[in-house]
Design a protein around this motif. Structure first.
Motif, PDB file in Angstrom:
ATOM      1  N   ARG A 105       6.758   6.707   1.257  1.00  0.00           N
ATOM      2  CA  ARG A 105       5.499   6.924   1.970  1.00  0.00           C
ATOM      3  C   ARG A 105       4.313   6.426   1.148  1.00  0.00           C
ATOM      4  O   ARG A 105       3.380   5.817   1.669  1.00  0.00           O
ATOM      5  CB  ARG A 105       5.359   8.414   2.302  1.00  0.00           C
ATOM      6  N   PHE A 106       4.354   6.684  -0.163  1.00  0.00           N
ATOM      7  CA  PHE A 106       3.297   6.219  -1.066  1.00  0.00           C
ATOM      8  C   PHE A 106       3.245   4.699  -1.090  1.00  0.00           C
ATOM      9  O   PHE A 106       2.168   4.092  -0.970  1.00  0.00           O
ATOM     10  CB  PHE A 106       3.556   6.776  -2.466  1.00  0.00           C
ATOM     11  N   GLU A 107       4.395   4.062  -1.234  1.00  0.00           N
ATOM     12  CA  GLU A 107       4.425   2.604  -1.294  1.00  0.00           C
ATOM     13  C   GLU A 107       3.985   1.971   0.016  1.00  0.00           C
ATOM     14  O   GLU A 107       3.313   0.929   0.015  1.00  0.00           O
ATOM     15  CB  GLU A 107       5.828   2.136  -1.683  1.00  0.00           C
ATOM     16  N   ALA A 108       4.320   2.609   1.140  1.00  0.00           N
ATOM     17  CA  ALA A 108       3.874   2.094   2.438  1.00  0.00           C
ATOM     18  C   ALA A 108       2.355   2.188   2.561  1.00  0.00           C
ATOM     19  O   ALA A 108       1.700   1.278   3.099  1.00  0.00           O
ATOM     20  CB  ALA A 108       4.551   2.868   3.563  1.00  0.00           C
ATOM     21  N   ALA A 109       1.781   3.287   2.061  1.00  0.00           N
ATOM     22  CA  ALA A 109       0.328   3.452   2.104  1.00  0.00           C
ATOM     23  C   ALA A 109      -0.367   2.413   1.225  1.00  0.00           C
ATOM     24  O   ALA A 109      -1.420   1.865   1.586  1.00  0.00           O
ATOM     25  CB  ALA A 109      -0.062   4.863   1.669  1.00  0.00           C
ATOM     26  N   LEU A 110       0.205   2.128   0.052  1.00  0.00           N
ATOM     27  CA  LEU A 110      -0.349   1.092  -0.820  1.00  0.00           C
ATOM     28  C   LEU A 110      -0.329  -0.263  -0.122  1.00  0.00           C
ATOM     29  O   LEU A 110      -1.324  -1.007  -0.157  1.00  0.00           O
ATOM     30  CB  LEU A 110       0.451   1.005  -2.117  1.00  0.00           C
ATOM     31  N   ALA A 111       0.789  -0.584   0.504  1.00  0.00           N
ATOM     32  CA  ALA A 111       0.909  -1.869   1.188  1.00  0.00           C
ATOM     33  C   ALA A 111      -0.086  -1.982   2.335  1.00  0.00           C
ATOM     34  O   ALA A 111      -0.730  -3.022   2.519  1.00  0.00           O
ATOM     35  CB  ALA A 111       2.338  -2.056   1.694  1.00  0.00           C
ATOM     36  N   ALA A 112      -0.231  -0.888   3.099  1.00  0.00           N
ATOM     37  CA  ALA A 112      -1.177  -0.901   4.226  1.00  0.00           C
ATOM     38  C   ALA A 112      -2.611  -1.056   3.739  1.00  0.00           C
ATOM     39  O   ALA A 112      -3.446  -1.670   4.411  1.00  0.00           O
ATOM     40  CB  ALA A 112      -1.036   0.386   5.030  1.00  0.00           C
ATOM     41  N   GLY A 113      -2.914  -0.488   2.563  1.00  0.00           N
ATOM     42  CA  GLY A 113      -4.270  -0.572   2.028  1.00  0.00           C
ATOM     43  C   GLY A 113      -4.530  -1.801   1.195  1.00  0.00           C
ATOM     44  O   GLY A 113      -5.665  -2.038   0.759  1.00  0.00           O
ATOM     45  N   GLY A 114      -3.488  -2.583   0.927  1.00  0.00           N
ATOM     46  CA  GLY A 114      -3.651  -3.807   0.167  1.00  0.00           C
ATOM     47  C   GLY A 114      -3.975  -3.583  -1.301  1.00  0.00           C
ATOM     48  O   GLY A 114      -4.678  -4.386  -1.919  1.00  0.00           O
ATOM     49  N   ILE A 115      -3.456  -2.479  -1.873  1.00  0.00           N
ATOM     50  CA  ILE A 115      -3.717  -2.195  -3.292  1.00  0.00           C
ATOM     51  C   ILE A 115      -2.389  -1.915  -3.994  1.00  0.00           C
ATOM     52  O   ILE A 115      -1.343  -1.772  -3.357  1.00  0.00           O
ATOM     53  CB  ILE A 115      -4.672  -1.003  -3.482  1.00  0.00           C
TER      54      ILE A 115
END
Length: 275
Positions: free
Chosen positions: A75-85
């Motif tokens: 979930r954390f990695e998906a959020a990073l990818a969605a935010g581009g960071i």
């Protein structure tokens, strides 16, 4: 002053989605290093149970904890990818009441979800974090989504040390706010603390830091004051409430009620708290 390190607690709960959205948005906005923290709780069972079933229970606990950790990390990695960071993942085993404040001390801001009484999560974690970390905590409601935080801010000001600390901790956000409203709480309760015009002194202080703030006052009993604060925030369409935490002792607020306890239980917008 800016946020350079942001810590977000990822608990493998539905509320993670909104919490991660807020944390990723802040890290991206401030160019901050984002750390995702998941604590694998090792439950302590009575000795007679461990004596008979210890091995089996330990294996089951480890398996379930690792599965939860894997879901939280994904979930954390998906959020990073969605935010581009990019970010850093930390997975530790232990007691969240000890581990989360420990990691929070090494971050400028910790983002955590409000406790949902209908889900299992470590009881008292937000309270322990506020009292032990020595750092500001941004609590995100478990209901709703908050894509922008700090555009319209409301500052709860009681002229106490906790409120002063919260204002200082929130300056990076307040400087970017389109509108900041300072609400002086019960200015007649403590003679002289608020000055001749309640809220004027802290508004002037904020102005020197580049924050354009207006001031007004509210008068009510503690619990009613919490309701009035949240109602005023809704009237203002605020997306951030800034306040000191536990000006009274935590035990007094748990027993008798208080503004901090009421807001933590009934919040309708992200709240930045400092103790």
């Amino acid at each position: 002053m800016s946020f350079k390190d942001v810590l977000v607690c990822v608990e493998d709960l539905p509320s993670d989605e909104a919490t991660l959205e807020v944390a990723v948005g802040l890290a991206r906005s401030f160019g901050a290093h984002l750390v995702g923290l998941h604590v694998r709780l090792l439950a302590e069972l009575p000795p007679f149970i461990m004596a008979e079933y210890g091995g089996q229970i330990t294996l089951m606990q480890d398996r379930l904890a690792l599965e939860a950790s894997d879901r939280a990390k994904a979930r954390f990695e998906a959020a990073l990818a969605a935010g581009g960071i990019t970010g850093e993942w930390r997975d530790v085993a232990g007691n969240p009441l000890r581990e989360v404040p420990l990691h929070a001390r090494h971050a400028d801001l910790t983002v955590i979800a409000q406790r949902n009484p209908e889900e299992w999560s470590e009881d008292g974690l937000v309270d322990q974090l506020l009292l032990d970390a020595g750092r500001p905590v941004l609590v995100v409601p478990y209901v709703g989504r908050y894509p922008a935080v700090g555009r319209r801010a409301l500052v709860a000001w009681n002229a106490g040390r906790e409120a002063a600390r919260a204002v200082a901790d929130a300056l990076p956000l307040l400087r970017r706010a389109e509108r900041t409203l300072v609400v002086a709480l019960n200015p007649r309760a403590v003679t002289g603390s608020h000055g001749d015009v309640p809220g004027a002194d802290i508004a002037a202080h904020l102005a020197r830091h580049g924050v354009s703030a207006q001031a007004e006052s509210l008068q009510a009993e503690d619990v009613a004051l919490g309701d009035m604060l949240l109602s005023r925030a809704a009237d203002e369409d605020a997306d951030l409430l800034v306040m000191g935490a536990y000006g009274h002792s935590r035990m007094r607020e748990l027993v008798l009620g208080g503004v901090t306890r009421h807001v933590l239980d009934h919040m309708t917008l992200p709240v930045l708290l400092s103790h």
